[in-house]
Structure formats: C-alpha cells, structure tokens
Design a protein around this motif. Sequence first.
Motif, short mmCIF file in Angstrom:
data_model
loop_
_atom_site.label_atom_id
_atom_site.label_comp_id
_atom_site.label_asym_id
_atom_site.label_seq_id
_atom_site.Cartn_x
_atom_site.Cartn_y
_atom_site.Cartn_z
N LYS A 120 -25.63 0.76 72.73
CA LYS A 120 -26.91 1.30 73.22
C LYS A 120 -27.86 1.42 72.04
CE LYS A 120 -26.92 2.58 77.58
NZ LYS A 120 -27.76 1.93 78.51
N ASP A 121 -28.94 0.67 72.07
CA ASP A 121 -29.90 0.73 70.97
C ASP A 121 -30.60 2.08 70.95
OD1 ASP A 121 -29.31 -1.82 70.20
OD2 ASP A 121 -30.93 -2.73 71.35
N LYS A 122 -30.64 2.69 69.79
CA LYS A 122 -31.28 3.99 69.63
C LYS A 122 -32.65 3.86 68.96
CE LYS A 122 -30.33 8.63 67.95
NZ LYS A 122 -29.37 9.50 67.29
N TYR A 123 -32.80 2.85 68.10
CA TYR A 123 -34.04 2.68 67.35
C TYR A 123 -34.66 1.32 67.67
CZ TYR A 123 -31.98 6.47 64.67
OH TYR A 123 -31.40 7.65 64.31
N PHE A 124 -35.96 1.33 67.89
CA PHE A 124 -36.72 0.09 68.08
C PHE A 124 -37.24 -0.35 66.72
CE2 PHE A 124 -40.88 -1.95 68.64
CZ PHE A 124 -40.50 -3.04 69.39
N MET A 125 -37.14 -1.64 66.43
CA MET A 125 -37.57 -2.14 65.13
C MET A 125 -38.46 -3.37 65.28
SD MET A 125 -34.15 -1.51 62.82
CE MET A 125 -33.42 -3.05 63.18
N LEU A 126 -39.40 -3.51 64.36
CA LEU A 126 -40.24 -4.71 64.24
C LEU A 126 -39.95 -5.32 62.88
CD1 LEU A 126 -43.75 -3.61 65.55
CD2 LEU A 126 -42.22 -5.28 66.57
N ASN A 127 -39.55 -6.57 62.87
CA ASN A 127 -39.21 -7.29 61.63
C ASN A 127 -38.19 -6.52 60.80
OD1 ASN A 127 -40.88 -9.32 62.39
ND2 ASN A 127 -42.49 -8.89 60.93
#
Length: 153
Positions: free
Chosen positions: A85-92
């Motif tokens: 389950k992804d907890k953190y959203f990331m860009l690049n």
Amino acid sequence: MRTRVPPATRIRGAEKRCNDILCSGQTPLPPANSAINNGTGKYAYNDGDGSTAYDVEYPLQMMGFDPNFHFVGMTFNPESFTDMKDKYFMLNGRSYPDTISPGTMQTQSTDGTLHSSQPLPSIINIPAGGKALLRISDLSVTELSTLASLAFR
C-alpha cells in the motif's frame, strides 16, 4: 460501375459518402508537411503544421512509496505484493518538500563524500509566452494518480 459503400455508412438503405479518414479511401490524404524547421525547432509530433512546437520539455514520473514493503525487502522475509500500500506520493522520486527543491539532490555517505541522487527536479519553469512538453508516466502499482495544473495565459 457503382462503388460498394461499407455497411457502417449506410443509412436506411441510402448510400452516404464517408467523411471519416479512417473509414475508406474516399477521403483525401492530409496535406504535405508545410512546417518550416530551421533545425532549432522542437516538435512533439510531425504534424505538418507546427502546432506541437514547444520551448522546454520536462519528464514527470509519478510513483508511490510503501515504507513497510521496502523494510520487509531489506530483511530475509519475502515481500508480499498483495500487502503493498503506497503511503507517499512522489514526483521524479521526490516527495514533498523535496518536490520544490531545485536541482540535483545530494546525500552524504558514511565516508563524508556527497553523492548525487534524484537528478531530475519536479519544478517546471516555462518561459513567458512559451510552450512546454510534459512527458508524464505513472509508475505506481497500487494507486491511480492524476495531475492537475493551473492554466496561466
């Protein structure tokens, strides 16, 4: 000699000419490429009219991060992808507040030297009156993410 009209273009027994470029060979081909490129222009597509010209381009990779999944991966236990389950959203590869940090991020190793990490920033700078080409890919395997932007004119 009468030409046969495909069934998709028949309307109650009457024949209708197809105006769709994908329908049949009755529609003329698009005009030849009339855009002039002096070798310095950048185009997203060879569209013929130069409408996809851009000034700057940025790759954006959206992804998620599950710290529990990665912790299990560092041990001898097998990872269960069904529990991810992804907890953190990331860009690049960056999560906030690192998404607003310009340039390459650096981390210090145990010997005290700095090593570059996350070379791609997630800040987008478009010149005034310019156009940007955004190459967006979603690498998340558990969550569907969307991006929204403000339009300035």
